[in-house]
Design a protein around this motif. Structure first.
Motif, mmCIF file in Angstrom:
data_model
loop_
_atom_site.group_PDB
_atom_site.id
_atom_site.type_symbol
_atom_site.label_atom_id
_atom_site.label_comp_id
_atom_site.label_asym_id
_atom_site.label_seq_id
_atom_site.Cartn_x
_atom_site.Cartn_y
_atom_site.Cartn_z
ATOM 1 N N PRO A 122 5.022 12.069 3.100
ATOM 2 C CA PRO A 122 5.289 10.590 3.230
ATOM 3 C C PRO A 122 6.647 10.245 2.633
ATOM 4 O O PRO A 122 7.111 10.864 1.727
ATOM 5 N N HIS A 143 -8.160 0.340 4.383
ATOM 6 C CA HIS A 143 -6.641 0.915 4.245
ATOM 7 C C HIS A 143 -6.404 1.451 2.669
ATOM 8 O O HIS A 143 -5.307 2.159 2.449
ATOM 9 N N TRP A 164 4.611 1.445 -0.257
ATOM 10 C CA TRP A 164 3.603 0.268 0.557
ATOM 11 C C TRP A 164 2.195 0.686 0.074
ATOM 12 O O TRP A 164 1.415 0.002 -0.253
ATOM 13 N N ALA A 165 1.914 1.822 -0.160
ATOM 14 C CA ALA A 165 0.698 2.396 -0.397
ATOM 15 C C ALA A 165 0.150 1.915 -1.960
ATOM 16 O O ALA A 165 -0.987 1.319 -2.118
ATOM 17 N N GLU A 225 6.853 4.661 2.579
ATOM 18 C CA GLU A 225 5.045 4.410 2.735
ATOM 19 C C GLU A 225 4.524 4.699 1.574
ATOM 20 O O GLU A 225 3.342 3.911 1.212
ATOM 21 N N ALA A 245 -4.510 4.779 1.615
ATOM 22 C CA ALA A 245 -3.219 4.652 0.564
ATOM 23 C C ALA A 245 -3.451 5.557 -0.523
ATOM 24 O O ALA A 245 -2.516 6.196 -0.855
ATOM 25 N N LEU A 287 -2.628 9.017 0.307
ATOM 26 C CA LEU A 287 -1.249 9.435 0.569
ATOM 27 C C LEU A 287 -0.583 9.424 -0.745
ATOM 28 O O LEU A 287 0.202 10.369 -0.948
#
Length: 292
Positions: free
Chosen positions: A235, A272, A242-243, A239, A276, A279
């Motif tokens: 990632p 979502h 944002w996660a 990313e 997240a 990730l």
């Protein structure tokens, strides 16, 4: 046995007959190594290669890398002895070539049990024939020891009589069937190799596509491609940021009794947040792997 979450960005094939390669594998920045007894080893070197792999693993030094031993098939003169020997090592998995049925997986699992394979040793399957594609669901659910699939796109293209196009459109159905089966049964799945080592742009595009499809990482045939695969399947910082942002926002909303929240104009729901958190957890595992 669902595959344990771990980095599998880059998994390099290494011929078991090459002692120098087995030694070099201890220092390469690959997430995993496939110590090969099948395609990369000539028939007259099969027995000695098996002994070299067993000795190398007994010596250790491979750190956090996931180690798989690709055996020869049970229908060959070397397959049974390969599985017996591999079962007695510390390897993380036995990788079976050209698996086309659930029965093959169960047969190998029985041999592993009889030979005292450690509890964490999984079975991985090379998915590389049309029949394997059609039987992907049955293979994926064959046994609790199953840990993942590896796409054998070179053999698959040969059997399909299709071209290796940049967009891999001729193989999309096959890739999709295996991805569906793997995810339905909680298995890991690795993309096939890119054969042209002079085609850096094509390799990068293949990695980008593989990640977009949902593969966990890429199988490789040369150490020079490790860094690019690691970058492609990790990632990006944006990313990760944002996660973390949507996880924090959703937790704050949940504390206030709200099930959804809008972050930077985007509606964020629990699904979502689940993605997240996966990730972020993988990013943490990658950071730990790279530090080691």
């Amino acid at each position: 046995m669902a595959a344990a979450p771990r980095p599998r960005r880059s998994v390099l094939y290494m011929p078991g007959s090459n002692a120098r390669a087995l030694e070099k594998g201890r220092s390469l920045p690959a997430d995993g190594l496939i110590l090969d007894l099948e395609d990369a080893v000539a028939p007259d070197a099969k027995d000695s290669a098996r002994g070299q792999i067993v000795s190398a693993l007994a010596e250790g030094g491979y750190g956090k890398r996931e180690i798989q031993i690709r055996t020869n098939g049970l229908n060959t003169p070397w397959g049974y002895a390969d599985i017996v020997a591999a079962s007695k090592t510390s390897a993380d998995a036995i990788l079976l070539p050209k698996v086309e049925s659930a029965d093959t997986v169960r047969q190998v699992a029985n041999i592993m049990e009889a030979e005292g394979a450690h509890a964490g040793m999984t079975i991985w399957c090379m998915m590389e024939t049309p029949l394997a594609m059609l039987n992907a669901k049955e293979i994926a659910g064959a046994h609790p020891r199953l840990g993942g699939f590896v796409m054998g796109t070179s053999d698959l293209a040969k059997d399909l009589n299709c071209a290796h196009t940049p967009d891999r459109l001729p193989m999309v159905t096959s890739l999709g069937l295996c991805l569906l089966a793997a995810r339905a049964y909680g298995l890991a799945i690795l993309d096939g190799v890119h054969l042209d080592l002079s085609d850096d742009a094509g390799f990068a595009a293949s990695c980008k596509q593989g990640r977009a499809f949902g593969f966990d990482g890429k199988t490789l045939i040369h150490p020079k491609t490790i860094a690019a695969a690691n970058e492609a399947f990790a990632p990006a910082e944006a990313e990760i940021e944002w996660a973390r942002k949507i996880i924090a926002a959703h937790e704050e909303a949940s504390a206030a009794g709200k099930g959804v929240v809008v972050v930077d104009g985007k509606l964020i729901e629990n699904l979502h947040v689940v993605s997240a958190k996966k990730l972020v957890a993988m990013a943490d595992l990658i950071a730990e792997m790279d530090a080691a």
